[in-house]
Design an enzyme around this catalytic site. Structure first.
Site, mmCIF file in Angstrom:
data_model
loop_
_atom_site.group_PDB
_atom_site.id
_atom_site.type_symbol
_atom_site.label_atom_id
_atom_site.label_comp_id
_atom_site.label_asym_id
_atom_site.label_seq_id
_atom_site.Cartn_x
_atom_site.Cartn_y
_atom_site.Cartn_z
ATOM 1 N N LYS A 110 0.831 -1.207 0.000
ATOM 2 C CA LYS A 110 0.000 0.000 0.000
ATOM 3 C C LYS A 110 0.873 1.268 0.000
ATOM 4 C CE LYS A 110 -3.152 -3.084 0.590
ATOM 5 N NZ LYS A 110 -4.186 -3.657 -0.151
HETATM 6 C C1 PLP Z 1 -4.955 -4.735 0.815
HETATM 7 C C2 PLP Z 1 -6.432 -4.745 0.747
HETATM 8 C C3 PLP Z 1 -7.219 -5.347 1.742
HETATM 9 C C4 PLP Z 1 -6.656 -6.165 2.844
HETATM 10 O O1 PLP Z 1 -5.729 -5.552 3.629
HETATM 11 P P1 PLP Z 1 -4.731 -6.462 4.506
HETATM 12 O O2 PLP Z 1 -3.984 -5.454 5.306
HETATM 13 O O3 PLP Z 1 -3.875 -7.229 3.563
HETATM 14 O O4 PLP Z 1 -5.576 -7.337 5.367
HETATM 15 C C5 PLP Z 1 -8.589 -5.245 1.641
HETATM 16 N N1 PLP Z 1 -9.172 -4.608 0.620
HETATM 17 C C6 PLP Z 1 -8.469 -4.031 -0.352
HETATM 18 C C7 PLP Z 1 -9.188 -3.319 -1.446
HETATM 19 C C8 PLP Z 1 -7.075 -4.100 -0.344
HETATM 20 O O5 PLP Z 1 -6.373 -3.531 -1.334
#
Ligand code: PLP
Length: 378
Positions: free
Chosen positions: A190
């Site tokens: 992210k």
């Molecule tokens: C990364 C992501 C998640 C999950 O996040 P985690 O920290 O990996 O549990 C959920 N929804 C979207 C759209 C994502 O990009």
């Protein structure tokens, strides 16, 4: 053996975190301090995030998945309830609905934004509908005015899956600084990361207290040895090592997002105005006001087999992602009655989308290299 110039180029992954020496030193300090799990660094990160989101209460967690599950639990959503969401997301978005015992109801996406088609949401609302989980795909926000108008009219809770949307804006206001529950992920891919982690923006201190209980076995403490458990919580707390990474990242969030935006602009310029017409591929919405440019997607034309395309790009030293395959076509969801053809736009996007490299350490020449590779592989 001859070596082509291409094979001398470094492998370019679709994403890579930027980690500076200060951050590495900060993590080392935490390790030396003897306090590794949730402690002062977590508190500091929560305070900085709260300030970032206009003073709203924020709690951190060990993922951006449990954040959404906990939001649903705080809202009292469970067996017998329906929750509307999008089939175009990481599977976590729908899994959390099943996890709390509720029923996921999918609504197809908009072919341009790849976000849930809010014009189709009302038709999916029943007397059992309690909440909606929209996703700001690639950091391009959903129409927040329309979303919250629907939520108000039908008395629905909103859990924004803003996993990809830190720093995204709506009418100049940060996503997370307004609305109902807003969930962010700090998973390593992210825009800012804590290796694994996430945070939830809440409405008030009562919700924040409940979030703390769900985060750690339902425990509440008082005095030196007072302890009680009155709700069933899990084990979802962030470590201070992760929080130290997050503190190093949040400092650079504006800089990271500005670089992503500049690279995205360069992608558009390099593809050129004729690209879509000439190839049949689709570029993302050229939004330079609201999006944080978490990812840069192109949708391949039907004539192109995605796996073959990805292999050709790999042969040129370029790694691609695909975000995402339609959730309702996974076995777990087919077993719940979902089938091919139910959400045709999400299905088409799910088969043909590829994610091009985009991360702050990339250069403009990397972008040009990707664009010429894409053009040659099409
Ligand atoms: C990364 C992501 C998640 C999950 O996040 P985690 O920290 O990996 O549990 C959920 N929804 C979207 C759209 C994502 O990009």
């Amino acid at each position: 053996m001859s070596v082509t110039p291409q094979s001398k180029l470094e492998f370019l992954p679709f994403t890579k975190p930027t980690i500076d020496e200060d951050t590495i030193n900060a993590v080392t300090e935490v390790l030396r301090s003897g306090w590794l799990t949730s402690g002062p660094k977590v508190k500091e990160l929560e305070a900085q995030l709260s300030a970032y989101f206009g003073g709203r209460p924020v709690r951190t967690f060990n993922s951006g998945t449990c954040t959404m599950e906990i939001a649903l639990r705080i809202a009292g959503i469970g067996a017998g309830d329906e929750v509307i969401t999008t089939p175009n997301s990481w599977v976590a978005t729908a899994n959390v609905i099943i996890e709390v015992g509720a029923t996921p109801v999918f609504v197809d996406i908009d072919p341009k934004t790849h976000n849930i088609d809010l014009n189709k949401v009302e038709a999916a609302i029943t007397s059992k509908t309690k909440a909606i989980i929209p996703v700001h795909m690639c950091g391009l926000p959903c129409d927040m005015d329309q979303l919250y108008a629907i939520a108000k009219q039908y008395n629905l809770r909103v859990v924004e899956d803003a996993a990809q949307a830190i720093g995204s804006l709506w009418h100049g206001q940060r996503i997370g600084s307004f609305g109902d529950f807003v969930s962010f992920s700090f998973q390593v891919n992210k825009n800012i990361m804590t290796a694994e982690g996430g945070c939830l923006v809440l409405n008030n201190e009562a919700e924040a207290k409940l979030a703390e209980k769900y985060r750690l076995q339902g425990v509440s403490r008082s005095g030196l040895d007072g302890i009680d458990v009155d709700v069933l919580g899990g084990k979802y707390n962030m470590t201070d090592m992760s929080a130290a990474i997050g503190l190093g990242q949040i400092k650079r969030l504006n800089e990271f997002n500005a670089k992503r935006k500049a690279l995205a602009t360069h992608y558009f310029n390099s593809f050129g105005e004729q690209f879509e017409l000439q190839t049949g591929a689709e570029l993302p919405v050229a939004d330079f006001t609201n999006s944080n440019w978490h990812m840069f997607h192109i949708v391949l034309p039907e004539r192109i087999n995605r796996a073959e395309f990805m292999q050709k790009m790999l042969d040129l030293g370029i790694g691609l992602g695909y975000h995402y395959r339609a959730i309702h076509l996974f076995t777990l969801y087919r077993e719940r009655g979902f089938t091919d053809g139910m959400f045709p736009i999400a299905e088409r996007i799910g088969k043909q989308i590829v994610t091009l490299p985009l991360f702050p350490a990339m250069s403009e020449s990397d972008v040009e290299r990707v664009v010429s590779a894409v053009k040659s592989c099409l």
